[in-house]
Design a protein around this motif. Structure first.
Motif, PDB file in Angstrom:
ATOM      1  N   GLU A  89      39.433  43.808  26.981  1.00  0.00           N
ATOM      2  CA  GLU A  89      38.006  44.051  27.221  1.00  0.00           C
ATOM      3  C   GLU A  89      37.243  42.742  27.417  1.00  0.00           C
ATOM      4  O   GLU A  89      36.231  42.694  28.109  1.00  0.00           O
ATOM      5  CB  GLU A  89      37.387  44.803  26.034  1.00  0.00           C
ATOM      6  CG  GLU A  89      37.856  46.247  25.887  1.00  0.00           C
ATOM      7  CD  GLU A  89      39.176  46.379  25.137  1.00  0.00           C
ATOM      8  OE1 GLU A  89      39.815  45.356  24.816  1.00  0.00           O
ATOM      9  OE2 GLU A  89      39.574  47.540  24.884  1.00  0.00           O
ATOM     10  N   LEU A  92      37.102  41.845  30.924  1.00  0.00           N
ATOM     11  CA  LEU A  92      36.063  42.591  31.644  1.00  0.00           C
ATOM     12  C   LEU A  92      34.686  41.962  31.403  1.00  0.00           C
ATOM     13  O   LEU A  92      33.892  41.789  32.337  1.00  0.00           O
ATOM     14  CB  LEU A  92      36.083  44.054  31.182  1.00  0.00           C
ATOM     15  CG  LEU A  92      35.019  44.981  31.760  1.00  0.00           C
ATOM     16  CD1 LEU A  92      35.046  44.990  33.281  1.00  0.00           C
ATOM     17  CD2 LEU A  92      35.196  46.404  31.227  1.00  0.00           C
ATOM     18  N   LEU A  93      34.412  41.597  30.160  1.00  0.00           N
ATOM     19  CA  LEU A  93      33.102  40.997  29.853  1.00  0.00           C
ATOM     20  C   LEU A  93      32.953  39.657  30.571  1.00  0.00           C
ATOM     21  O   LEU A  93      31.893  39.344  31.112  1.00  0.00           O
ATOM     22  CB  LEU A  93      32.923  40.818  28.336  1.00  0.00           C
ATOM     23  CG  LEU A  93      32.986  42.110  27.512  1.00  0.00           C
ATOM     24  CD1 LEU A  93      32.632  41.833  26.057  1.00  0.00           C
ATOM     25  CD2 LEU A  93      32.046  43.181  28.065  1.00  0.00           C
ATOM     26  N   ARG A  96      32.224  40.389  34.234  1.00  0.00           N
ATOM     27  CA  ARG A  96      30.826  40.773  34.472  1.00  0.00           C
ATOM     28  C   ARG A  96      29.926  39.540  34.419  1.00  0.00           C
ATOM     29  O   ARG A  96      29.052  39.360  35.278  1.00  0.00           O
ATOM     30  CB  ARG A  96      30.381  41.798  33.423  1.00  0.00           C
ATOM     31  CG  ARG A  96      31.028  43.164  33.585  1.00  0.00           C
ATOM     32  CD  ARG A  96      30.744  44.065  32.381  1.00  0.00           C
ATOM     33  NE  ARG A  96      31.311  45.404  32.546  1.00  0.00           N
ATOM     34  CZ  ARG A  96      31.366  46.308  31.578  1.00  0.00           C
ATOM     35  NH1 ARG A  96      30.910  46.037  30.357  1.00  0.00           N
ATOM     36  NH2 ARG A  96      31.885  47.502  31.811  1.00  0.00           N
ATOM     37  N   ARG A 106      24.442  53.674  36.084  1.00  0.00           N
ATOM     38  CA  ARG A 106      25.353  54.773  35.740  1.00  0.00           C
ATOM     39  C   ARG A 106      24.664  56.122  35.917  1.00  0.00           C
ATOM     40  O   ARG A 106      23.856  56.517  35.081  1.00  0.00           O
ATOM     41  CB  ARG A 106      25.846  54.622  34.297  1.00  0.00           C
ATOM     42  CG  ARG A 106      26.613  53.335  34.100  1.00  0.00           C
ATOM     43  CD  ARG A 106      27.284  53.232  32.747  1.00  0.00           C
ATOM     44  NE  ARG A 106      28.299  52.193  32.824  1.00  0.00           N
ATOM     45  CZ  ARG A 106      29.178  51.921  31.873  1.00  0.00           C
ATOM     46  NH1 ARG A 106      29.172  52.615  30.759  1.00  0.00           N
ATOM     47  NH2 ARG A 106      30.068  50.969  32.033  1.00  0.00           N
ATOM     48  N   ARG A 135      21.680  49.963  32.790  1.00  0.00           N
ATOM     49  CA  ARG A 135      22.118  49.275  31.576  1.00  0.00           C
ATOM     50  C   ARG A 135      22.161  47.775  31.828  1.00  0.00           C
ATOM     51  O   ARG A 135      22.788  47.326  32.789  1.00  0.00           O
ATOM     52  CB  ARG A 135      23.512  49.802  31.218  1.00  0.00           C
ATOM     53  CG  ARG A 135      24.227  49.021  30.135  1.00  0.00           C
ATOM     54  CD  ARG A 135      25.678  49.515  29.951  1.00  0.00           C
ATOM     55  NE  ARG A 135      26.383  48.683  29.000  1.00  0.00           N
ATOM     56  CZ  ARG A 135      27.697  48.675  28.812  1.00  0.00           C
ATOM     57  NH1 ARG A 135      28.471  49.486  29.521  1.00  0.00           N
ATOM     58  NH2 ARG A 135      28.253  47.871  27.931  1.00  0.00           N
ATOM     59  N   TYR A 142      26.799  42.022  23.072  1.00  0.00           N
ATOM     60  CA  TYR A 142      28.111  41.802  23.675  1.00  0.00           C
ATOM     61  C   TYR A 142      28.370  40.312  23.905  1.00  0.00           C
ATOM     62  O   TYR A 142      29.514  39.868  23.925  1.00  0.00           O
ATOM     63  CB  TYR A 142      28.217  42.499  25.034  1.00  0.00           C
ATOM     64  CG  TYR A 142      28.600  43.960  24.985  1.00  0.00           C
ATOM     65  CD1 TYR A 142      27.841  44.865  24.255  1.00  0.00           C
ATOM     66  CD2 TYR A 142      29.705  44.429  25.687  1.00  0.00           C
ATOM     67  CE1 TYR A 142      28.179  46.205  24.230  1.00  0.00           C
ATOM     68  CE2 TYR A 142      30.040  45.766  25.674  1.00  0.00           C
ATOM     69  CZ  TYR A 142      29.273  46.655  24.942  1.00  0.00           C
ATOM     70  OH  TYR A 142      29.617  47.981  24.931  1.00  0.00           O
ATOM     71  N   ASP A 243      25.707  51.391  26.797  1.00  0.00           N
ATOM     72  CA  ASP A 243      27.122  51.748  26.683  1.00  0.00           C
ATOM     73  C   ASP A 243      27.249  53.105  26.007  1.00  0.00           C
ATOM     74  O   ASP A 243      27.931  54.007  26.494  1.00  0.00           O
ATOM     75  CB  ASP A 243      27.852  50.666  25.864  1.00  0.00           C
ATOM     76  CG  ASP A 243      29.309  51.016  25.640  1.00  0.00           C
ATOM     77  OD1 ASP A 243      29.969  51.406  26.618  1.00  0.00           O
ATOM     78  OD2 ASP A 243      29.785  50.900  24.494  1.00  0.00           O
ATOM     79  N   GLU A 273      33.203  50.352  39.238  1.00  0.00           N
ATOM     80  CA  GLU A 273      34.241  50.886  38.352  1.00  0.00           C
ATOM     81  C   GLU A 273      33.816  52.251  37.825  1.00  0.00           C
ATOM     82  O   GLU A 273      32.629  52.506  37.643  1.00  0.00           O
ATOM     83  CB  GLU A 273      34.478  49.921  37.171  1.00  0.00           C
ATOM     84  CG  GLU A 273      33.199  49.537  36.459  1.00  0.00           C
ATOM     85  CD  GLU A 273      33.391  48.643  35.217  1.00  0.00           C
ATOM     86  OE1 GLU A 273      34.293  48.912  34.433  1.00  0.00           O
ATOM     87  OE2 GLU A 273      32.586  47.715  35.041  1.00  0.00           O
ATOM     88  N   ILE A 275      33.234  54.892  34.824  1.00  0.00           N
ATOM     89  CA  ILE A 275      32.768  54.489  33.482  1.00  0.00           C
ATOM     90  C   ILE A 275      33.783  54.827  32.386  1.00  0.00           C
ATOM     91  O   ILE A 275      33.646  54.411  31.262  1.00  0.00           O
ATOM     92  CB  ILE A 275      31.374  55.051  33.127  1.00  0.00           C
ATOM     93  CG1 ILE A 275      31.428  56.512  32.675  1.00  0.00           C
ATOM     94  CG2 ILE A 275      30.384  54.894  34.260  1.00  0.00           C
ATOM     95  CD1 ILE A 275      30.208  56.866  31.841  1.00  0.00           C
TER      96      ILE A 275
HETATM   97  C1  IPM Z   1      32.190  50.451  29.446  1.00  0.00           C
HETATM   98  C2  IPM Z   1      33.265  50.149  28.458  1.00  0.00           C
HETATM   99  C3  IPM Z   1      33.237  48.641  28.189  1.00  0.00           C
HETATM  100  C4  IPM Z   1      31.883  48.319  27.611  1.00  0.00           C
HETATM  101  C5  IPM Z   1      34.363  48.137  27.280  1.00  0.00           C
HETATM  102  C6  IPM Z   1      35.724  48.493  27.829  1.00  0.00           C
HETATM  103  C7  IPM Z   1      34.252  46.673  27.021  1.00  0.00           C
HETATM  104  O1  IPM Z   1      33.111  50.885  27.311  1.00  0.00           O
HETATM  105  O2  IPM Z   1      32.238  49.922  30.574  1.00  0.00           O
HETATM  106  O3  IPM Z   1      31.302  51.243  29.107  1.00  0.00           O
HETATM  107  O4  IPM Z   1      31.657  48.485  26.415  1.00  0.00           O
HETATM  108  O5  IPM Z   1      31.023  47.863  28.370  1.00  0.00           O
END
Ligand code: IPM
Ligand code: MG
Length: 358
Positions: A89, A92-93, A96, A106, A135, A142, A243, A273, A275
């Motif tokens: 994860e 991913l952060l 972003r 979303r 969001r 985060y 989230d 992506e 969700i």
């Molecule tokens: C989302 C997911 C991610 C988040 C995780 C996987 C880090 O839950 O994209 O909603 O919390 O942003």
């Protein structure tokens, strides 16, 4: 038009849902005379296993060189005991943040064909569910300091006025293109960051006289989403509240497997992506729902490449497939009589049906 797309298959069901989205993109390219070239990017648990890093710098570079980024899903139980800064994860952060995509969009929209899959009472669903959660994606808790010292752990939630203002503007602009109602969600009865959030919202509302701004505490919002979702048009909120609320909102529409998302910053390069997560329990079984990813690809065409017709063609194809009763397992009706009118397909089967419609 020629566009380059960085493709992150990721973990779990990521590779299978991406495969279907890419076939759909190829079909669109052929039909509308575009060329898309794809660069594979490794991120998440797979990158961690291979390189010891969930997002090596070179992989991020590939995304920064592309016109846009399409992502499946990352993470899985296998990496549960990995330290926080190495978890999939975290890749991913960092992606972003590295792409600077601070605004995550979303949609929570019920498909008429799937209305009975909503866990809400019919009377509530009938009033309509069609809202968007905007969001904030690159700030807040985060991205604050995370630390564990002895028996105490700390996570810092911090926002600057500038960070709030830029996402607030996206919220107002999104509302302007829709029913012109913006609900700002925070916890200003407890948090300083939320009091600042609220103050900024009310400062810049003056620039958007056509939008009606309301405030809602996040706990109340969680309740209102199930009690009376038709009241919402656009919700704008900070990273962690968004989230949580977006998972809740996805469920009232029937399945989290249907919901795409777009993340944008200052440029046209976006991150697209579904969700949902990587669902390792069903990975490799060809039963995942690829629609959230296919619709994310449609959003990419619309928002990053300005290809409205092409995006609409994908959305219409998905709708037509649902009209014919094709369903992946997650969206099969619970009711036996209704289920008898539907036909179950797997991940690749669903992709195939969408292609046929295109
Ligand atoms: C989302 C997911 C991610 C988040 C995780 C996987 C880090 O839950 O994209 O909603 O919390 O942003
Ligand atoms: Mg989430």
């Amino acid at each position: 038009m020629h566009k380059t797309i960085a493709v992150i298959r990721g973990d779990g069901i990521g590779p299978e849902i991406i495969r279907e989205a890419l076939s759909v993109l190829e079909k669109i390219a052929e039909k509308f005379g575009h060329t898309f070239t794809y660069t594979d990017v490794e991120m998440g648990g797979c990158a961690l296993d291979k390189y010891g890093d969930p997002l090596p710098a070179e992989e991020l570079e590939k995304c920064l060189r592309a016109d846009s980024v399409l992502l499946g899903a990352v993470g899985g139980e296998k990496w549960n005991d990995t330290p926080g800064d190495k978890r999939p994860e975290k890749g991913l952060l960092r992606l972003r943040a590295g792409l600077g995509v601070y605004s995550n969009n979303r949609p929570a929209k019920i498909w008429k064909q799937l209305a009975s899959a909503s866990p809400l009472k019919e009377a509530i669903v009938e009033r309509g569910i069609d809202f968007i959660i905007v969001r904030e994606l690159t700030g807040g808790i985060y991205f604050g300091e995370h630390k564990t010292e002895g028996d105490t752990a700390t996570d810092v939630l911090r926002y600057s006025e500038a960070e709030i203002e830029r996402i607030a503007r996206i919220g107002f602009e999104t509302a302007q293109k829709r029913r012109k109602k913006l609900c700002s969600v925070e916890k200003s009865n407890v948090l300083d960051s939320s009091r600042l959030w609220k103050k900024v919202m009310h400062k810049i509302v003056a620039d958007y006289p056509d939008v009606m701004l309301t405030d809602m505490l996040v706990d109340n919002c969680a309740m209102q989403i199930v009690k009376n979702p038709s009241q919402f048009d656009v919700i704008v909120t900070e990273n962690m509240f968004g989230d949580i609320l977006s998972d809740e909102a996805s469920q009232i529409t029937g399945s989290i497997g249907m919901i795409p998302s777009s993340s944008l910053g200052a440029t046209a390069r976006g991150l697209y992506e579904p969700i949902h997560g990587s669902a390792p329990d069903i990975a490799g079984k060809d039963i995942a729902n690829p629609i959230g990813t296919v619709l994310s690809a449609a959003m990419m065409l619309r928002f990053s490449f300005n290809m409205e017709k092409e995006a609409q063609a994908i959305e219409d194809a998905v709708s037509a497939v649902l009209d014919e009763g094709w369903r992946t397992a997650d969206i099969m009706p619970g009711d036996a009589e209704e289920a008898a009118l539907c036909r179950q397909v797997g991940c690749s089967g669903m992709g195939q049906k969408i292609l046929e419609k295109l």
